[in-house]
Design a protein around this motif. Sequence first.
Motif, mmCIF file in Angstrom:
data_model
loop_
_atom_site.group_PDB
_atom_site.id
_atom_site.type_symbol
_atom_site.label_atom_id
_atom_site.label_comp_id
_atom_site.label_asym_id
_atom_site.label_seq_id
_atom_site.Cartn_x
_atom_site.Cartn_y
_atom_site.Cartn_z
ATOM 1 N N UNK A 2 0.794 -1.221 0.000
ATOM 2 C CA UNK A 2 0.000 0.000 0.000
ATOM 3 C C UNK A 2 0.829 1.275 0.000
ATOM 4 N N UNK A 3 2.030 1.191 -0.468
ATOM 5 C CA UNK A 3 2.822 2.400 -0.604
ATOM 6 C C UNK A 3 2.228 3.275 -1.705
ATOM 7 N N UNK A 4 2.706 4.528 -1.778
ATOM 8 C CA UNK A 4 2.191 5.467 -2.779
ATOM 9 C C UNK A 4 3.364 6.231 -3.386
ATOM 10 N N UNK A 5 3.134 6.855 -4.511
ATOM 11 C CA UNK A 5 4.161 7.718 -5.083
ATOM 12 C C UNK A 5 3.872 9.166 -4.709
ATOM 13 N N UNK A 6 4.950 9.914 -4.435
ATOM 14 C CA UNK A 6 4.807 11.321 -4.060
ATOM 15 C C UNK A 6 5.262 12.208 -5.215
ATOM 16 N N UNK A 7 4.431 13.174 -5.540
ATOM 17 C CA UNK A 7 4.697 14.103 -6.631
ATOM 18 C C UNK A 7 4.679 15.530 -6.099
ATOM 19 N N UNK A 8 5.481 16.380 -6.723
ATOM 20 C CA UNK A 8 5.415 17.809 -6.411
ATOM 21 C C UNK A 8 4.635 18.498 -7.518
ATOM 22 N N UNK A 9 3.659 19.271 -7.108
ATOM 23 C CA UNK A 9 2.842 20.008 -8.061
ATOM 24 C C UNK A 9 3.532 21.333 -8.421
ATOM 25 N N UNK A 10 3.876 21.462 -9.713
ATOM 26 C CA UNK A 10 4.467 22.713 -10.210
ATOM 27 C C UNK A 10 3.434 23.365 -11.122
ATOM 28 N N UNK A 11 2.591 24.171 -10.550
ATOM 29 C CA UNK A 11 1.550 24.864 -11.324
ATOM 30 C C UNK A 11 0.793 23.889 -12.231
ATOM 31 N N UNK A 12 0.361 22.783 -11.669
ATOM 32 C CA UNK A 12 -0.447 21.820 -12.416
ATOM 33 C C UNK A 12 0.344 20.697 -13.053
ATOM 34 N N UNK A 13 1.675 20.865 -13.153
ATOM 35 C CA UNK A 13 2.523 19.805 -13.709
ATOM 36 C C UNK A 13 3.110 19.016 -12.535
ATOM 37 N N UNK A 14 3.010 17.694 -12.600
ATOM 38 C CA UNK A 14 3.438 16.875 -11.471
ATOM 39 C C UNK A 14 4.791 16.220 -11.717
ATOM 40 N N UNK A 15 5.689 16.458 -10.793
ATOM 41 C CA UNK A 15 7.048 15.925 -10.907
ATOM 42 C C UNK A 15 7.238 14.887 -9.796
ATOM 43 N N UNK A 16 7.714 13.710 -10.165
ATOM 44 C CA UNK A 16 7.904 12.640 -9.175
ATOM 45 C C UNK A 16 8.956 13.063 -8.148
ATOM 46 N N UNK A 17 8.596 12.963 -6.880
ATOM 47 C CA UNK A 17 9.520 13.310 -5.794
ATOM 48 C C UNK A 17 10.100 12.040 -5.175
ATOM 49 N N UNK A 18 9.250 11.057 -4.925
ATOM 50 C CA UNK A 18 9.722 9.783 -4.367
ATOM 51 C C UNK A 18 8.711 8.684 -4.658
ATOM 52 N N UNK A 19 9.234 7.527 -5.038
ATOM 53 C CA UNK A 19 8.380 6.362 -5.285
ATOM 54 C C UNK A 19 8.269 5.522 -4.015
ATOM 55 N N UNK A 20 7.214 4.719 -3.957
ATOM 56 C CA UNK A 20 7.055 3.702 -2.898
ATOM 57 C C UNK A 20 7.166 4.291 -1.500
ATOM 58 N N UNK A 21 6.457 5.388 -1.282
ATOM 59 C CA UNK A 21 6.488 6.065 0.015
ATOM 60 C C UNK A 21 5.714 5.247 1.055
ATOM 61 N N UNK A 22 6.316 5.150 2.222
ATOM 62 C CA UNK A 22 5.636 4.521 3.362
ATOM 63 C C UNK A 22 5.204 5.588 4.374
ATOM 64 N N UNK A 23 6.173 6.406 4.829
ATOM 65 C CA UNK A 23 5.943 7.343 5.932
ATOM 66 C C UNK A 23 5.949 8.803 5.450
#
Lengths: 64, 64
Positions: A2-23
Amino acid sequence: MCEANAYIDHEGKEELFMESVDIIKPEAENRLLIMNIFGDQKILHGKIKKISLLNHKILLEKIK
Amino acid sequence: MCEANAYIDHEGKEELFMESVDIIKPEAENRLLIMNIFGDQKILHGKIKKISLLNHKILLEKIK
């Protein structure tokens, strides 16, 4: 898993910050500790915009 | 399914706030919108303390 991917929103464009996030742990005002299932850690100077667990998606906002 | 349960931390004692959470969305300073997989919504005047996706656990803090 049940991990998730974390993205940073840059004015509507999503950039991957970290994959397989737990905490996700806010450590201070606008400071997030993010850790993946492998134990790797990253700090983001920013905040959470939205988390959708069923979509396995964490959307973050960077603060300059 | 990858929903999680949300608890409010009361000085170390955890009280269930909502089961089967899907969405967590900070709406304003210290104001969280939390929605479960059935579409029920709750607002918490508080903030996120820690989220552990693998443990299906969201720990919140109420702000008075």
